[in-house]
Motif scaffolding. Structure first.
Motif, PDB file in Angstrom:
ATOM      1  N   LEU A 481       0.822  -1.212   0.000  1.00  0.00           N
ATOM      2  CA  LEU A 481       0.000   0.000   0.000  1.00  0.00           C
ATOM      3  C   LEU A 481       0.856   1.261   0.000  1.00  0.00           C
ATOM      4  N   THR A 482       1.974   1.225   0.702  1.00  0.00           N
ATOM      5  CA  THR A 482       2.830   2.417   0.797  1.00  0.00           C
ATOM      6  C   THR A 482       3.899   2.450  -0.281  1.00  0.00           C
ATOM      7  N   VAL A 483       4.070   1.341  -1.024  1.00  0.00           N
ATOM      8  CA  VAL A 483       5.072   1.196  -2.089  1.00  0.00           C
ATOM      9  C   VAL A 483       6.479   1.441  -1.546  1.00  0.00           C
ATOM     10  N   GLU A 484       6.721   1.030  -0.348  1.00  0.00           N
ATOM     11  CA  GLU A 484       8.056   1.099   0.238  1.00  0.00           C
ATOM     12  C   GLU A 484       8.109   0.129   1.413  1.00  0.00           C
ATOM     13  N   PRO A 485       9.295  -0.391   1.736  1.00  0.00           N
ATOM     14  CA  PRO A 485       9.399  -1.364   2.836  1.00  0.00           C
ATOM     15  C   PRO A 485       8.944  -0.760   4.166  1.00  0.00           C
ATOM     16  N   VAL A 486       8.234  -1.565   4.936  1.00  0.00           N
ATOM     17  CA  VAL A 486       7.725  -1.133   6.237  1.00  0.00           C
ATOM     18  C   VAL A 486       8.123  -2.172   7.275  1.00  0.00           C
ATOM     19  N   GLU A 487       8.614  -1.717   8.402  1.00  0.00           N
ATOM     20  CA  GLU A 487       8.994  -2.630   9.475  1.00  0.00           C
ATOM     21  C   GLU A 487       8.283  -2.225  10.757  1.00  0.00           C
ATOM     22  N   PHE A 488       7.698  -3.190  11.425  1.00  0.00           N
ATOM     23  CA  PHE A 488       7.029  -2.956  12.702  1.00  0.00           C
ATOM     24  C   PHE A 488       6.866  -4.307  13.388  1.00  0.00           C
ATOM     25  N   THR A 489       6.451  -4.260  14.614  1.00  0.00           N
ATOM     26  CA  THR A 489       6.254  -5.483  15.399  1.00  0.00           C
ATOM     27  C   THR A 489       4.891  -5.446  16.054  1.00  0.00           C
ATOM     28  N   LEU A 490       4.112  -6.484  15.842  1.00  0.00           N
ATOM     29  CA  LEU A 490       2.829  -6.600  16.528  1.00  0.00           C
ATOM     30  C   LEU A 490       3.056  -7.257  17.883  1.00  0.00           C
ATOM     31  N   LYS A 491       2.626  -6.590  18.948  1.00  0.00           N
ATOM     32  CA  LYS A 491       2.866  -7.072  20.304  1.00  0.00           C
ATOM     33  C   LYS A 491       1.544  -7.271  21.035  1.00  0.00           C
ATOM     34  N   ILE A 492       1.557  -8.192  21.987  1.00  0.00           N
ATOM     35  CA  ILE A 492       0.380  -8.391  22.831  1.00  0.00           C
ATOM     36  C   ILE A 492       0.214  -7.227  23.791  1.00  0.00           C
ATOM     37  N   TRP A 493       1.333  -6.743  24.293  1.00  0.00           N
ATOM     38  CA  TRP A 493       1.297  -5.732  25.353  1.00  0.00           C
ATOM     39  C   TRP A 493       2.056  -4.491  24.920  1.00  0.00           C
ATOM     40  N   HIS A 494       1.395  -3.344  24.972  1.00  0.00           N
ATOM     41  CA  HIS A 494       2.025  -2.069  24.625  1.00  0.00           C
ATOM     42  C   HIS A 494       2.119  -1.137  25.826  1.00  0.00           C
ATOM     43  N   GLY A 495       1.856  -1.671  26.999  1.00  0.00           N
ATOM     44  CA  GLY A 495       1.930  -0.841  28.199  1.00  0.00           C
ATOM     45  C   GLY A 495       0.604  -0.147  28.485  1.00  0.00           C
ATOM     46  N   PHE A 496       0.597   0.555  29.611  1.00  0.00           N
ATOM     47  CA  PHE A 496      -0.596   1.315  29.993  1.00  0.00           C
ATOM     48  C   PHE A 496      -0.591   2.642  29.232  1.00  0.00           C
ATOM     49  N   ASN A 497      -1.528   2.802  28.341  1.00  0.00           N
ATOM     50  CA  ASN A 497      -1.608   4.024  27.542  1.00  0.00           C
ATOM     51  C   ASN A 497      -3.051   4.289  27.161  1.00  0.00           C
ATOM     52  N   THR A 498      -3.239   5.338  26.370  1.00  0.00           N
ATOM     53  CA  THR A 498      -4.598   5.727  25.973  1.00  0.00           C
ATOM     54  C   THR A 498      -5.280   4.640  25.148  1.00  0.00           C
ATOM     55  N   VAL A 499      -4.503   3.976  24.303  1.00  0.00           N
ATOM     56  CA  VAL A 499      -5.078   2.917  23.466  1.00  0.00           C
ATOM     57  C   VAL A 499      -5.634   1.787  24.327  1.00  0.00           C
ATOM     58  N   LEU A 500      -4.875   1.374  25.344  1.00  0.00           N
ATOM     59  CA  LEU A 500      -5.347   0.313  26.237  1.00  0.00           C
ATOM     60  C   LEU A 500      -6.597   0.757  26.991  1.00  0.00           C
ATOM     61  N   LEU A 501      -6.622   2.021  27.406  1.00  0.00           N
ATOM     62  CA  LEU A 501      -7.793   2.550  28.103  1.00  0.00           C
ATOM     63  C   LEU A 501      -9.024   2.495  27.211  1.00  0.00           C
ATOM     64  N   LEU A 502      -8.874   2.889  25.947  1.00  0.00           N
ATOM     65  CA  LEU A 502     -10.007   2.864  25.021  1.00  0.00           C
ATOM     66  C   LEU A 502     -10.463   1.428  24.750  1.00  0.00           C
ATOM     67  N   SER A 503      -9.516   0.493  24.671  1.00  0.00           N
ATOM     68  CA  SER A 503      -9.887  -0.911  24.480  1.00  0.00           C
ATOM     69  C   SER A 503     -10.685  -1.419  25.665  1.00  0.00           C
ATOM     70  N   GLY A 504     -10.244  -1.069  26.870  1.00  0.00           N
ATOM     71  CA  GLY A 504     -10.979  -1.479  28.062  1.00  0.00           C
ATOM     72  C   GLY A 504     -12.377  -0.889  28.097  1.00  0.00           C
TER      73      GLY A 504
END
Length: 771
Positions: A481-504
């Motif tokens: 989609l971006t037409v360029e190499p992309v590197e990232f890691t999918l993790k189970i735990w990302h720490g206590f943050n806004t995203v986790l709060l919204l998921s809860g």
């Protein structure tokens, strides 16, 4: 890659003569087909995940720019794995679910055809080839949705789905042709490199609208969403396959594939954000009012399709990661929920949530599968759905748009409703006490509960090891989609943050909505009060109007009378001639180009005029035939006078044969009916039309004399007739060689007509059939 498509098409064709052998338990062996294809695509995961794009090309119609050009990159690999992987389980499930059905072989034929068409869509590297397979998905899904063809509701649902997706396909074709003309190529790889030319073109808004209309209708975006709930009349294997992982995702695939080509502009982004946002909110809320399990799943599917459109519209790397992850998560849990619904319906005879409950006591493995799928749908930790929902919130919060708070709120509200809908479909039928009428429900064959259990377990397996999917599937998808190499890691735990709060908040609020929302017929009745304001209502009204217009048009233009057809054709031709003559400027006669009329030519014209007068005034059919023959012979003499003996011979032969046939046919018929006084207006009308036509042809002939003679074409045929076609008669060479396809199709038409006549002659009906 071509073989992965052809093998399904060939299997579909072989099921026509050999289908009777697959109406027994041996039908499960057909699951080997998608399993083998799934293994083929799994084999290529290492290559694609390393950043390689595989290409394959086979010539088909190179003169039109259409070849069997295929590409296997991250995006096409993701969808190919879903099509074949989930397809394998659907094939197994259907062998038991439809056991004993008299048309089981036909069902598998349609399913193989659809699978091949979907693979063709996602693997195509040529947009015209993509369109061909796109339309094939619409046609094959029509047969699948209307598989229960003895049901009027199923037939109507199939027609509605075909109408909507067919309309979108027509607009998509126009958009793709324009794209090819703008960029000078139909190759997706070359179009990506020429994206700047397309987005800066004045016709870009038109092209964007046409392509997105095709995608929106196929992916059931608002206001074109209504065909999807109706399509739930199809057998459960069809619903699970078409409406969770394949057909409706074709629209999502199209938007993703064209992101590097048409994306990156405010018009693209805001269109997808608005349409996707409205769709996911509208459908998510509606799913809470349904009492039919398939209805709940249908609207929740529409909501998820809106979420995916919404993410593609965001256009950030985080949004693409979320979209790729959520496509996998949704396909796993939604296919499982559909299959669980099929088992419940098959064993209890109902899908009504208000009547179901306590089925865990008699359908425990099915209960486990439904619970796992529902929990993944809710985004419970250690499920792949949890990873997907977290990434959605991360994408909205990091969008950088001044409306990111609004986008996040919209996503949260939609996901809360989806959590409740997932629990309604996957948990509610199994919770509570078991009604007495279901106490005797028996466990079905393992072939129908193992597939949804595998899907449910897969959602949690990927949730525990998310980077397996992230590194090998999602990352290559985002790179496409971006037409360029992309590197990232999918993790189970990302720490206590806004995203986790919204998921809860989403899980807790969704659970509360599920507990307090009591589906009831009264709620559906309340919603149906607003049906007169829905897109479906306006579509039906438009359909009724169009049908009335069609009836009027057919009665006026196609009333079955040859004389009516002829006069309409002549009037239309006269209008075109008048337009061309007026547009071409004044008409004058160059007397220098005219030759004197000889005596024999003058006599021939007088004979011709006399024959015409005799033909139109006589009351005898045979006299009219004689007059017509005289007209034909007079024309023959004209050909002879102007050095066209071959045309004269042809005219003479045809005219003589026609006269003989007319005499045989008309000999015993009565005279012409005498024209009554009331029909004199018709005679006057016909005379005016005929006279005007003759005048226009005369003026056209005079106009032609004013145009300089261009002999390039005639010189070409004269020069190359012998060297290329090995013939000395130029007329024959033009007809047979240079117009070979035209002549071939004429022969085909005549052959088909001859076969039809022969069949009628040989037809022998039984007495009962005659009655």
């Amino acid at each position: 890659m071509l073989f992965t498509i052809l093998i399904g098409l060939i299997t579909s064709c072989l099921l026509i003569p050999l289908g009777k052998y697959f109406r027994s338990p041996v039908s499960v062996a057909l699951a080997l087909l998608p399993v083998i294809l799934f293994g083929y695509f799994v084999y290529h995961i290492p290559q694609v995940s390393s950043g390689e794009t595989l290409y394959e090309s086979t010539k088909w119609v190179p003169s039109l720019g259409i070849n069997f050009d295929f590409r296997l990159d991250g995006l096409s690999l993701l969808f190919s794995l879903l099509i074949t992987g989930i397809g394998s389980l659907i094939f197994v499930y259907a062998s038991s679910y439809l056991k004993g059905h008299p048309y089981l072989d036909r069902f598998y034929g349609y399913l193989c055809l659809f699978m091949s068409a979907m693979l063709g869509v996602v693997l195509s590297d040529n947009i015209l080839l993509l369109f061909i397979f796109w339309e094939l998905t619409s046609i094959s899904s029509f047969f699948l949705i209307g598989f229960n063809n003895d049901s009027a509701v199923s037939r109507k649902s199939a027609l509605t789905a075909l109408s909507m997706t067919g309309l979108g396909g027509f607009l998509l074709l126009a958009g793709m042709v324009l794209i090819g003309e703008m960029a000078g190529t139909y190759s997706i790889g070359e179009l990506i490199n020429a994206s700047g030319v397309i987005t800066e073109h004045p016709l870009y808004p038109l092209v964007l609208g046409l392509v997105l209309m095709g995608a929106f209708t196929k992916s059931a975006q608002f206001p074109f969403h209504f065909w999807l709930p109706g399509a739930m009349k199809a057998p459960t294997p069809v619903s699970a396959y078409l409406h969770s992982a394949t057909m409706v995702k074709a629209g999502i695939f199209l938007m993703a594939r064209f992101t590097p080509i048409l994306g990156g502009t405010p018009l693209w982004s805001y269109t997808l954000l608005i349409v996707g946002g409205v769709t996911m909110l509208y459908a998510a809320v509606h799913s809470l009012f349904r009492t039919d399990l398939k209805g709940v799943l249908a609207y929740s599917t529409i909501a998820v399709l809106g979420v995916l459109t919404f993410l593609i519209g965001l256009g950030t790397e985080e949004a693409f990661i979320a979209a790729g992850t959520f496509i996998i998560a949704h396909a796993l849990y939604k296919a499982s929920l559909f299959l669980v619904t099929g088992v419940i319906d098959y064993q209890t005879g109902t899908r009504d949530i208000t009547r179901l409950g306590g089925l865990r006591k008699v359908l425990f493995p099915v209960f486990v599968a439904g619970t796992l799928a529902a929990l993944s749908s809710a985004g419970l930790p250690f499920s792949f759905g949890f990873i997907g929902k977290d990434l959605i919130y991360e994408a909205t919060l990091t969008a950088g748009d001044p409306l990111r708070i609004l986008l996040t709120v919209v996503a949260v509200i939609a996901n809360i409703c989806l959590v409740a809908a997932g629990f309604m479909a996957g948990i509610k039928p199994f919770a509570g006490a078991l009604p007495t009428q279901f106490a005797d429900v028996k466990m079905p064959s393992a072939l129908v509960w193992i597939p949804p259990l595998i899907l449910g377990l897969s959602g949690f397996a990927l949730g525990c090891f998310p980077d397996l999917a992230g590194q090998y599937i999602v990352a290559p998808t985002v790179s496409a989609l971006t037409v360029e190499p992309v590197e990232f890691t999918l993790k189970i735990w990302h720490g206590f943050n806004t995203v986790l709060l919204l998921s809860g908040i989403t899980i807790i609020a969704g659970t509360v909505v599920y507990l307090f929302n009591k589906p009831a017929v009264s709620k559906i009745a309340f919603v149906e009060r607003f049906n007169s304001y829905t897109p479906h209502y306006f579509f039906q009204k438009s359909w009724i109007t169009f049908r009335r217009f069609s009836v009027w048009y057919t009665g006026f233009m196609h009333n079955g009378f040859l004389r009516s057809y002829l006069i309409k054709i002549i009037i239309f031709a006269e209008i075109l001639l008048i337009y061309e003559l007026v547009k071409g400027g004044p008409i004058y006669i160059d007397y220098g180009k005219l030759i004197p009329v000889s005596v024999h030519e003058g006599i021939n014209v007088l004979i011709l005029l006399g024959a015409i007068y005799l033909t139109v005034t006589t009351t005898s059919r045979l006299t009219a035939v004689v007059g017509t023959s005289i007209i034909g012979y007079a024309i023959c003499l004209m050909f002879v006078f102007y050095s066209a003996p071959d045309l004269a011979i042809t005219q003479f032969t045809i005219d003589t044969l026609t006269v003989v046939l007319f005499v045989f046919v008309l000999f015993n018929l009565p005279s012409f009916l005498v024209v009554a006084h009331g029909n004199r207006s018709i005679v006057i009308r016909d005379a005016l039309v005929a006279g005007l036509f003759g005048i226009l042809l005369s003026l056209t002939a005079i106009k032609v004399l004013q145009v300089p003679t261009v002999k390039d074409i005639s010189e070409f045929y004269g020069k190359f007739a012998y060297s290329l076609a090995k013939g000395k008669n130029v007329v024959n060479i033009v007809l047979v060689d240079f117009r070979g396809f035209d002549t071939m199709f004429e022969i085909v038409v005549l052959s088909i007509s001859a076969i039809g006549v022969y069949s009628l002659i040989k037809l022998r009906l039984k007495t009962s059939e005659k009655d």
